[in-house]
Design a protein around this motif. Structure first.
Motif, PDB file in Angstrom:
ATOM      1  N   PHE A  54      20.848  14.534 -32.317  1.00 43.17           N
ATOM      2  CA  PHE A  54      20.223  15.153 -31.145  1.00 43.17           C
ATOM      3  C   PHE A  54      18.927  14.411 -30.818  1.00 43.17           C
ATOM      4  O   PHE A  54      17.836  14.971 -30.832  1.00 43.17           O
ATOM      5  N   ASN A  55      19.063  13.121 -30.543  1.00 44.81           N
ATOM      6  CA  ASN A  55      17.892  12.257 -30.398  1.00 44.81           C
ATOM      7  C   ASN A  55      17.930  11.481 -29.082  1.00 44.81           C
ATOM      8  O   ASN A  55      17.693  10.280 -29.049  1.00 44.81           O
ATOM      9  N   LEU A  56      18.204  12.187 -28.003  1.00 45.51           N
ATOM     10  CA  LEU A  56      18.278  11.529 -26.702  1.00 45.51           C
ATOM     11  C   LEU A  56      16.950  10.892 -26.317  1.00 45.51           C
ATOM     12  O   LEU A  56      16.914   9.982 -25.481  1.00 45.51           O
ATOM     13  N   ASP A  57      15.850  11.331 -26.918  1.00 43.51           N
ATOM     14  CA  ASP A  57      14.563  10.706 -26.639  1.00 43.51           C
ATOM     15  C   ASP A  57      14.559   9.233 -27.041  1.00 43.51           C
ATOM     16  O   ASP A  57      13.757   8.447 -26.511  1.00 43.51           O
ATOM     17  N   LEU A  58      15.459   8.859 -27.956  1.00 40.65           N
ATOM     18  CA  LEU A  58      15.563   7.459 -28.376  1.00 40.65           C
ATOM     19  C   LEU A  58      16.615   6.687 -27.606  1.00 40.65           C
ATOM     20  O   LEU A  58      16.593   5.451 -27.605  1.00 40.65           O
ATOM     21  N   THR A  59      17.537   7.385 -26.950  1.00 40.88           N
ATOM     22  CA  THR A  59      18.704   6.714 -26.357  1.00 40.88           C
ATOM     23  C   THR A  59      18.875   6.958 -24.870  1.00 40.88           C
ATOM     24  O   THR A  59      19.821   6.444 -24.277  1.00 40.88           O
ATOM     25  N   TYR A  60      17.983   7.744 -24.237  1.00 40.99           N
ATOM     26  CA  TYR A  60      18.235   8.135 -22.846  1.00 40.99           C
ATOM     27  C   TYR A  60      18.258   6.945 -21.891  1.00 40.99           C
ATOM     28  O   TYR A  60      19.001   6.953 -20.900  1.00 40.99           O
ATOM     29  N   GLU A  61      17.482   5.905 -22.179  1.00 40.75           N
ATOM     30  CA  GLU A  61      17.483   4.755 -21.273  1.00 40.75           C
ATOM     31  C   GLU A  61      18.831   4.035 -21.312  1.00 40.75           C
ATOM     32  O   GLU A  61      19.352   3.615 -20.262  1.00 40.75           O
ATOM     33  N   ARG A  62      19.401   3.914 -22.503  1.00 43.30           N
ATOM     34  CA  ARG A  62      20.723   3.287 -22.610  1.00 43.30           C
ATOM     35  C   ARG A  62      21.779   4.156 -21.933  1.00 43.30           C
ATOM     36  O   ARG A  62      22.655   3.657 -21.222  1.00 43.30           O
ATOM     37  N   ARG A  63      21.711   5.467 -22.161  1.00 47.94           N
ATOM     38  CA  ARG A  63      22.669   6.352 -21.490  1.00 47.94           C
ATOM     39  C   ARG A  63      22.496   6.294 -19.983  1.00 47.94           C
ATOM     40  O   ARG A  63      23.480   6.323 -19.230  1.00 47.94           O
TER      41      ARG A  63
END
Length: 258
Positions: A54-63
């Motif tokens: 649950f770490n979208l703060d690390l991956t949101y740019e890629r998503r």
């Protein structure tokens, strides 16, 4: 019909492309990918974040780059959203992250009370009635704080306790009225959530009792299937379309899209 609450492989859902393809095949005009995210730095939330991704703060740019490509490929709106775990202690961290990421909209959820996930029945099976009532009290107090924080466009499954047999039916009318008044005074709207509607439990959020009180307070609602797999989207979307037609509701979109 738009579905503002699905998950992808950027948290605990199916592959992003498959979720969007399923939404298009179901005839939806739009789908919101709202992956789970937890920004708490305390021990247990941090370990759960690592365990479940649950770490979208690390991956949101890629998503986001993936969503932009899918917008070009598919004939429906694809919204770039997030579902944040809410704890009052994390408000500053949540606020900073949402300001940085600038999602199309943000969903807030209360999943954890006193270190226990409120969806896991075994966490509460050995508790006394008084202890279960205390959990219920804290859940609704936290939900009201979520709504009053004005951090979120949507509050997900506003009576999540109804999924959990030891906690089901313990909410009082006064608690529901306090929640409804908080929504009436806030930009945050609750959702009609179909995540358990087609299971044996047949739980729709909000329950008929809470929904009736929300309507008394003229609280608008939005809709979300809370799907985690592509195969879940069509039936849940059909259920929501029938539900809002039968109840005479006219769902709104998240304020973040206005």
């Amino acid at each position: 019909m738009r579905d503002f609450h699905v998950h992808s492989n950027y948290s605990d859902g199916g592959f992003l492309r498959g979720m969007v393809r399923a939404a298009e095949s179901a005839g939806l005009e739009g789908v919101g990918v709202a992956d789970h995210c937890n920004v708490a730095s305390r021990g247990r939330p941090e370990s759960m974040r690592s365990l479940y991704g649950f770490n979208l703060d690390l991956t949101y740019e890629r998503r986001r780059r993936g969503i932009e490509r899918l917008r070009e490929e598919f004939d429906l709106e694809v919204y770039d959203a997030v579902e944040m775990d809410y704890d009052p202690r994390d408000e500053d961290a949540i606020d900073a992250f949402l300001a940085e990421a600038n999602f199309d909209y943000a969903i807030g959820s209360v999943h954890d009370i006193g270190g226990n996930n409120v969806q896991v029945a075994s966490n509460f099976a050995a508790m006394s009635d008084a202890e279960r009532d205390a959990v219920t009290d804290e859940y609704f107090e936290t939900l009201i704080e979520l709504v009053e924080s004005e951090l979120f466009d949507i509050a997900a499954h506003a009576d999540l306790l109804e999924r959990t047999p030891p906690l089901r039916g313990r909410a009082t009318e006064e608690q529901y009225r306090q929640v409804a008044q908080a929504f009436a005074d806030s930009r945050t709207v609750p959702e009609i959530n179909a995540g358990r509607a087609l299971t044996d439990a047949e739980v729709v959020h909000p329950s008929e009792r809470l929904l009736s009180i929300l309507r008394e307070h003229d609280v608008a609602v939005t809709v979300g299937t809370d799907s985690h797999r592509p195969s879940e989207i069509p039936d849940r979307a059909d259920f929501l379309a029938d539900f809002v037609a039968e109840t005479g509701l006219e769902p709104v979109g998240p304020a973040g899209l206005e």
